[in-house]
Motif scaffolding. Structure first.
Motif, PDB file in Angstrom:
ATOM      1  N   LEU A  46       0.937  -1.181   0.119  1.00 32.01           N
ATOM      2  CA  LEU A  46      -0.039   0.045  -0.106  1.00 32.01           C
ATOM      3  C   LEU A  46       0.880   1.292  -0.226  1.00 32.01           C
ATOM      4  O   LEU A  46       2.017   1.279   0.442  1.00 32.01           O
ATOM      5  N   GLN A  47       0.445   2.303  -0.221  1.00 33.84           N
ATOM      6  CA  GLN A  47       0.934   3.589  -0.483  1.00 33.84           C
ATOM      7  C   GLN A  47       0.367   4.332   0.753  1.00 33.84           C
ATOM      8  O   GLN A  47      -0.375   3.659   1.530  1.00 33.84           O
ATOM      9  N   GLN A  48       0.881   5.617   1.055  1.00 38.17           N
ATOM     10  CA  GLN A  48       0.405   6.308   2.380  1.00 38.17           C
ATOM     11  C   GLN A  48      -1.151   6.470   2.511  1.00 38.17           C
ATOM     12  O   GLN A  48      -1.496   6.616   3.636  1.00 38.17           O
ATOM     13  N   TYR A  49      -2.030   6.264   1.392  1.00 37.02           N
ATOM     14  CA  TYR A  49      -3.500   6.676   1.677  1.00 37.02           C
ATOM     15  C   TYR A  49      -4.218   5.445   2.010  1.00 37.02           C
ATOM     16  O   TYR A  49      -5.302   5.285   2.046  1.00 37.02           O
ATOM     17  N   GLY A  50      -3.406   4.477   1.935  1.00 39.55           N
ATOM     18  CA  GLY A  50      -4.030   2.861   2.107  1.00 39.55           C
ATOM     19  C   GLY A  50      -4.470   2.369   0.926  1.00 39.55           C
ATOM     20  O   GLY A  50      -5.204   1.275   1.016  1.00 39.55           O
ATOM     21  N   PHE A  51      -4.251   2.704  -0.146  1.00 40.25           N
ATOM     22  CA  PHE A  51      -4.470   2.106  -1.641  1.00 40.25           C
ATOM     23  C   PHE A  51      -3.132   1.458  -1.954  1.00 40.25           C
ATOM     24  O   PHE A  51      -2.179   1.676  -1.789  1.00 40.25           O
ATOM     25  N   VAL A  52      -3.519   0.407  -2.813  1.00 38.85           N
ATOM     26  CA  VAL A  52      -2.306  -0.392  -3.473  1.00 38.85           C
ATOM     27  C   VAL A  52      -1.580   0.536  -4.232  1.00 38.85           C
ATOM     28  O   VAL A  52      -2.094   1.372  -5.140  1.00 38.85           O
ATOM     29  N   HIS A  53      -0.174   0.357  -4.194  1.00 37.03           N
ATOM     30  CA  HIS A  53       0.701   1.450  -4.817  1.00 37.03           C
ATOM     31  C   HIS A  53       0.551   1.236  -6.196  1.00 37.03           C
ATOM     32  O   HIS A  53       0.533   0.058  -6.644  1.00 37.03           O
ATOM     33  N   GLY A  54       0.553   2.297  -6.702  1.00 40.12           N
ATOM     34  CA  GLY A  54       0.543   2.528  -8.657  1.00 40.12           C
ATOM     35  C   GLY A  54       1.778   1.320  -9.010  1.00 40.12           C
ATOM     36  O   GLY A  54       1.398   0.941 -10.096  1.00 40.12           O
ATOM     37  N   GLY A  55       2.716   1.492  -8.605  1.00 41.00           N
ATOM     38  CA  GLY A  55       3.711   0.418  -8.903  1.00 41.00           C
ATOM     39  C   GLY A  55       3.536  -1.017  -8.855  1.00 41.00           C
ATOM     40  O   GLY A  55       4.030  -1.953  -9.794  1.00 41.00           O
ATOM     41  N   VAL A  56       2.743  -1.390  -8.114  1.00 42.41           N
ATOM     42  CA  VAL A  56       2.198  -2.751  -7.955  1.00 42.41           C
ATOM     43  C   VAL A  56       1.258  -2.908  -9.325  1.00 42.41           C
ATOM     44  O   VAL A  56       1.432  -4.110  -9.653  1.00 42.41           O
ATOM     45  N   LEU A  57       0.339  -2.091  -9.325  1.00 39.18           N
ATOM     46  CA  LEU A  57      -0.496  -2.153 -10.585  1.00 39.18           C
ATOM     47  C   LEU A  57       0.315  -2.262 -11.782  1.00 39.18           C
ATOM     48  O   LEU A  57      -0.113  -3.095 -12.645  1.00 39.18           O
ATOM     49  N   GLY A  58       1.305  -1.480 -11.819  1.00 38.50           N
ATOM     50  CA  GLY A  58       2.174  -1.567 -12.980  1.00 38.50           C
ATOM     51  C   GLY A  58       2.660  -2.722 -13.218  1.00 38.50           C
ATOM     52  O   GLY A  58       2.901  -3.315 -14.310  1.00 38.50           O
ATOM     53  N   TYR A  59       3.384  -3.228 -12.137  1.00 40.29           N
ATOM     54  CA  TYR A  59       3.816  -4.803 -12.465  1.00 40.29           C
ATOM     55  C   TYR A  59       2.871  -5.675 -12.883  1.00 40.29           C
ATOM     56  O   TYR A  59       3.210  -6.734 -13.583  1.00 40.29           O
ATOM     57  N   ALA A  60       1.725  -5.802 -12.357  1.00 34.73           N
ATOM     58  CA  ALA A  60       0.792  -6.769 -12.413  1.00 34.73           C
ATOM     59  C   ALA A  60       0.310  -6.584 -13.951  1.00 34.73           C
ATOM     60  O   ALA A  60       0.190  -7.608 -14.573  1.00 34.73           O
ATOM     61  N   ALA A  61       0.191  -5.432 -14.382  1.00 39.56           N
ATOM     62  CA  ALA A  61      -0.248  -5.108 -15.820  1.00 39.56           C
ATOM     63  C   ALA A  61       0.869  -5.573 -16.617  1.00 39.56           C
ATOM     64  O   ALA A  61       0.674  -6.335 -17.722  1.00 39.56           O
TER      65      ALA A  61
END
Length: 140
Positions: A46-61
């Protein structure tokens, strides 16, 4: 060209990626121009707001796009580039990246990916979309 025979062989390839092992990524579908990669969402992702970090989404994509391409072009692939659009904050229990081949050429494969989160076995919530170009590596 090295063929990827089935889901089990694709899972062996994924397991050989140290970063994928670190994230706990798993392939749940592989074949006929489509691949599905999942990652359990945990606090470390997660990032500081409690959402999945964009880098993790980029990795998955990135990985889902390349594995989808592998269903039609074999194992000698590498990502040439991709774009991702974040649609809403990603939160839930599981991140699911479902990629489909749009067009497969001799040297490039184009694929699209929908990234969704799932909470408690409920309906997936679309949180990002990606499109990528996967290069077919030529034998040296």
């Amino acid at each position: 060209m090295n063929e990827i025979a089935d889901l089990e062989q694709a899972r062996v390839i994924l397991a050989a990626q140290p970063f994928s092992a670190l994230l706990g990524a798993r392939l749940t579908a592989f074949g006929e121009g489509e691949a599905v990669l999942e990652v359990d969402i945990r606090e470390e992702l997660l990032q500081q707001y409690g959402f999945v970090h964009g880098g993790v989404l980029g990795y998955a994509a990135d990985n889902a796009l390349t594995f989808a391409a592998g269903t039609v072009a074999g194992a000698g692939l590498i990502t040439a580039g991709f774009t991702i659009d974040y649609l809403r904050p990603a939160r839930g229990e599981v991140l699911r990246a479902r990629a489909r081949v749009v067009r497969a050429g001799r040297t490039r494969v184009v694929a699209r990916c929908d990234l969704s989160t799932v909470e408690g076995g409920g309906a997936p919530a679309l949180c990002a979309v990606a499109q990528g170009t996967i290069a077919v590596r030529q034998a040296a």
